[in-house]
Design an enzyme around this catalytic site. Structure first.
Site, PDB file in Angstrom:
ATOM      1  N   HIS A   1      46.375  33.529  38.502  1.00  0.00           N
ATOM      2  CA  HIS A   1      45.663  34.498  39.346  1.00  0.00           C
ATOM      3  C   HIS A   1      45.678  34.123  40.825  1.00  0.00           C
ATOM      4  O   HIS A   1      46.014  34.947  41.666  1.00  0.00           O
ATOM      5  CB  HIS A   1      44.220  34.624  38.858  1.00  0.00           C
TER       6      HIS A   1
ATOM      7  N   ASP B   1      47.870  35.067  33.998  1.00  0.00           N
ATOM      8  CA  ASP B   1      46.611  35.248  34.720  1.00  0.00           C
ATOM      9  C   ASP B   1      45.446  35.162  33.736  1.00  0.00           C
ATOM     10  O   ASP B   1      45.291  36.020  32.868  1.00  0.00           O
ATOM     11  CB  ASP B   1      46.610  36.604  35.429  1.00  0.00           C
TER      12      ASP B   1
ATOM     13  N   SER C   1      43.297  41.037  43.688  1.00  0.00           N
ATOM     14  CA  SER C   1      42.153  40.915  42.791  1.00  0.00           C
ATOM     15  C   SER C   1      41.139  42.029  43.036  1.00  0.00           C
ATOM     16  O   SER C   1      41.481  43.200  43.029  1.00  0.00           O
ATOM     17  CB  SER C   1      41.545  39.521  42.949  1.00  0.00           C
TER      18      SER C   1
END
Length: 260
Positions: A233, A204, A135
């Site tokens: 995610h 995601d 991320s």
């Protein structure tokens, strides 16, 4: 000055979500580890965990923008069990037991301090360090990789840039002038020559798969894009299953053989 002030406010409200209490450690999951501390070039004390592995590779791990390393203990245990490399995961400033307040430039200094710490260890081969990031941490890893080349770079659910994410999150607002140069992996990825693996969940909802695909198109060879069906995610290492772990294992094996 006004732009800098506004961005500082945005960082505090929408970018960083640290927590201080470390609720789980690797030993609670049966993994021996060292609780380590090191300092950044601007004098901030950072905390991390070092886990000894079974191979000659060392992974420098960059977590995302929420929580702290305690929320990654289960993933670290699985990485150790499945792949067996040395691991260092650390908290950015303001996260967990690391001091100060998080900021974009601060995370870049934190990453350099973590790398310098690894290179200072006699049990780590400084030429066999892999950056592994998730991320927002992928932007920190990319910035470091552009300056300090790793043996390999693994980006899980990466953002292309804060600007592109802002356009997705706030399509009707003129955010471009504020976020143009912030965490801009897209502008940096072309300067990286290390082997690259990008892994992204096709479902995601936080960082759309288009972000990973855009970054992949801009990257140099050798590179590999692994998409994960029915994966979001924060569940990549769980829902991704054999496809996820197989991609990591094969990429790591190629790096290891190429470094011999």
């Amino acid at each position: 000055m006004l732009t800098r002030l506004l961005w500082s406010l945005v960082e505090r409200r929408f970018v960083f979500f640290p927590t201080q209490e470390v609720e789980c450690t690797p030993d609670q999951l049966g993994i021996a580890y060292e609780d380590v501390y090191f300092d950044t070039s601007d004098g901030v004390r950072l905390n991390g965990w070092f886990v000894h592995g079974r191979t000659g590779l060392t992974w420098l791990c960059f977590h995302g923008n929420g929580g702290n390393i305690g929320h990654r203990a289960a993933e670290i245990a699985l990485l150790h069990h499945n792949l067996g490399m040395n691991l260092l995961i650390f908290d950015y400033r303001g996260y967990g037991r690391s001091l100060s307040t998080p900021s974009e430039q601060g995370t870049y200094l934190d990453a350099r301090a973590a790398l310098n710490y690894l290179r200072s260890r006699p049990d780590v081969d400084g030429k066999r360090i892999v950056y592994f990031a998730h991320s927002l941490g992928t932007a920190v890893a990319v910035e470091l990789a552009a300056a300090e080349a790793p043996l390999g770079l693994i980006l899980v659910s990466p953002i292309a840039s804060v600007q592109s994410m802002a356009r997705i999150a706030f399509p009707s607002l003129p955010t471009g002038w504020l976020t143009r140069d912030k965490y801009n992996s897209l502008a940096r990825i072309g300067s990286i020559e290390a082997p690259l693996l990008i892994v992204h969940g096709e479902q995601d909802a936080l960082v759309p798969v288009s972000q990973g695909e855009e970054l992949f198109r801009a990257a140099n060879e050798p590179k590999l894009l692994q998409l994960l069906a029915k994966t979001g995610h924060n569940d990549v290492w769980e829902t991704g299953g054999e496809t996820y772990w197989g991609a990591l294992e094969s990429f790591t094996a190629e790096l290891e053989s190429g470094a011999e």
